[in-house]
Design an enzyme around this catalytic site. Structure first.
Site, PDB file in Angstrom:
ATOM      1  N   ASP A 144     -10.385 -11.998  -1.051  1.00  0.00           N
ATOM      2  CA  ASP A 144      -9.050 -11.402  -1.049  1.00  0.00           C
ATOM      3  C   ASP A 144      -8.851 -10.634   0.256  1.00  0.00           C
ATOM      4  OD1 ASP A 144      -6.708 -10.645  -3.111  1.00  0.00           O
ATOM      5  OD2 ASP A 144      -7.142  -8.916  -1.844  1.00  0.00           O
TER       6      ASP A 144
ATOM      7  N   ASN B 188       2.122  -6.786   5.367  1.00  0.00           N
ATOM      8  CA  ASN B 188       3.493  -7.235   5.082  1.00  0.00           C
ATOM      9  C   ASN B 188       4.515  -6.139   5.366  1.00  0.00           C
ATOM     10  OD1 ASN B 188       3.352  -9.921   4.388  1.00  0.00           O
ATOM     11  ND2 ASN B 188       2.985  -9.540   2.233  1.00  0.00           N
TER      12      ASN B 188
ATOM     13  N   HIS C  61       6.952 -10.402   6.220  1.00  0.00           N
ATOM     14  CA  HIS C  61       6.328 -11.466   5.429  1.00  0.00           C
ATOM     15  C   HIS C  61       5.949 -12.680   6.276  1.00  0.00           C
ATOM     16  CE1 HIS C  61       6.769  -9.680   1.464  1.00  0.00           C
ATOM     17  NE2 HIS C  61       7.957  -9.211   1.868  1.00  0.00           N
TER      18      HIS C  61
ATOM     19  N   ASP D 264       2.324 -14.304   6.360  1.00  0.00           N
ATOM     20  CA  ASP D 264       1.994 -15.722   6.149  1.00  0.00           C
ATOM     21  C   ASP D 264       1.019 -16.218   7.221  1.00  0.00           C
ATOM     22  OD1 ASP D 264       3.574 -15.892   3.922  1.00  0.00           O
ATOM     23  OD2 ASP D 264       5.250 -16.889   4.916  1.00  0.00           O
TER      24      ASP D 264
ATOM     25  N   GLU E 281      -2.661 -13.714  -1.645  1.00  0.00           N
ATOM     26  CA  GLU E 281      -3.623 -13.528  -0.566  1.00  0.00           C
ATOM     27  C   GLU E 281      -5.056 -13.768  -1.030  1.00  0.00           C
ATOM     28  OE1 GLU E 281      -2.791  -9.284  -2.153  1.00  0.00           O
ATOM     29  OE2 GLU E 281      -1.762 -11.219  -1.984  1.00  0.00           O
TER      30      GLU E 281
END
Length: 327
Positions: A199, A207, A212, A216, A242
């Site tokens: 993770d 973010n 965002h 990504d 994630e």
């Protein structure tokens, strides 16, 4: 409904893709009446239902497809295609055999040394029947080819449904199929099998600070980092958000953790910059938890143990790999 969806896609020359199948299913199943009305109004107005228009419609709708519904629809379409192909092939064979026999009768009639009107009429009738039979055979062969093309498109759609659109990695659904396959093989061959959850650390902060789109790109970076250590016996998939999941065939947990830790350490040494804004991301890291699949009574228990180990790694300061300890 499966036939209606197939006809809709074929008649309008639309891609047989997971997105189109999901959208058509929502419209034709009654799950999305508003979507169905838009498609019906478009058809009634005489305007073409094109791929670009359908993509705009899907974007404005904003609803995520139900994976279970999509899987059932693809399975039903495959079943219908298989039945159709079987029946068409059998009918074409019968038509071919009948045509061959009829052709011989035509030849025999035309060779009869008699010029009577009856023979002439019979020859003409047989010739017309032969032409119809050959046309039917060609039509059925064309239908077979169309069915084969649609089956290939469905197979491609099925593969697309198992790929994560952002990272290009297998998705959770594909990983579960891989896990089931390797679990059975490793068990029968007495091989080690380890599973890991990873993770991205403090992803929400990335973010919030960079947006965002930048988030990504970080997800893609982690995916590429993990993909570098994967091979025929090490598989990585995006589990969602994630989070990533990995399967190590032939590696006990300690060795799998070491391999994962080397990737983590390599990433942690880098200092990344947001190329669009020139603002530094700083250090981007991930945490992980590793478990021995055969150290637990069932696969689900091993997955939970790896997830719990990941949670301990987060609680222990992040940017680290923790090993699960079987009870």
């Amino acid at each position: 409904m499966a036939q209606a969806i197939a006809s809709f896609l074929i008649d309008h020359d639309l891609d047989v893709s997971p997105a189109n199948l999901s959208l058509a299913h929502a419209a034709f199943s009654g799950a999305n009446p508003q979507l169905a009305r838009k498609i019906a109004m478009r058809a009634q107005s005489g305007e073409p239902i094109t791929q670009s228009w359908l993509e705009e419609l899907a974007a404005s709708d904003g609803r995520m497809p139900d994976q279970a519904d999509l899987d059932r629809l693809i399975a039903r379409l495959e079943s219908n295609l298989e039945t159709f192909s079987t029946h068409t092939k059998a009918a074409r064979t019968v038509a071919h055999d009948y045509g061959s026999e009829l052709e011989q009768h035509v030849v025999d009639l035309e060779q009869v040394q008699q010029t009577g009107q009856l023979v002439t009429n019979l020859a003409g009738l047989a010739r017309a029947m032969l032409e119809r039979t050959r046309k039917a055979e060609n039509d059925m062969r064309r239908s077979e080819n169309e069915a084969k093309a649609l089956r290939r498109s469905l197979a491609r759609a099925k593969r697309d449904a198992e790929i994560d659109y952002l990272t290009g990695l297998p998705n959770r659904r594909a990983f579960e199929i891989l896990l089931e396959h390797h679990y059975a093989e490793a068990k029968s061959e007495c091989e080690a099998l380890s599973v890991a959850f990873c993770d991205i650390d403090e992803f929400k902060k990335i973010n919030d600070l960079h947006g965002h789109e930048a988030g990504d790109r970080v997800i893609k970076l982690i995916a590429d980092t993990l993909a570098k250590i994967s091979d025929d016996h090490c598989h990585v998939a995006r589990h969602g958000g994630e989070e990533f999941v990995m399967l190590f065939r032939g590696l006990p947990p300690a060795d799998a953790a070491q391999r994962l830790d080397e990737a983590r350490d390599s990433l942690a040494e880098r200092r990344l910059i947001n190329r669009k804004t020139d603002e530094p991301f700083g250090q981007v890291t991930f945490s992980g938890g590793v478990a021995d699949v055969f150290g637990y009574g069932e696969v689900r228990a091993a997955l939970k143990a790896a997830d719990d180990a990941l949670y301990r790694a987060k609680e222990g300061g992040r940017n680290r790999i923790e090993l699960a300890t079987p009870a």
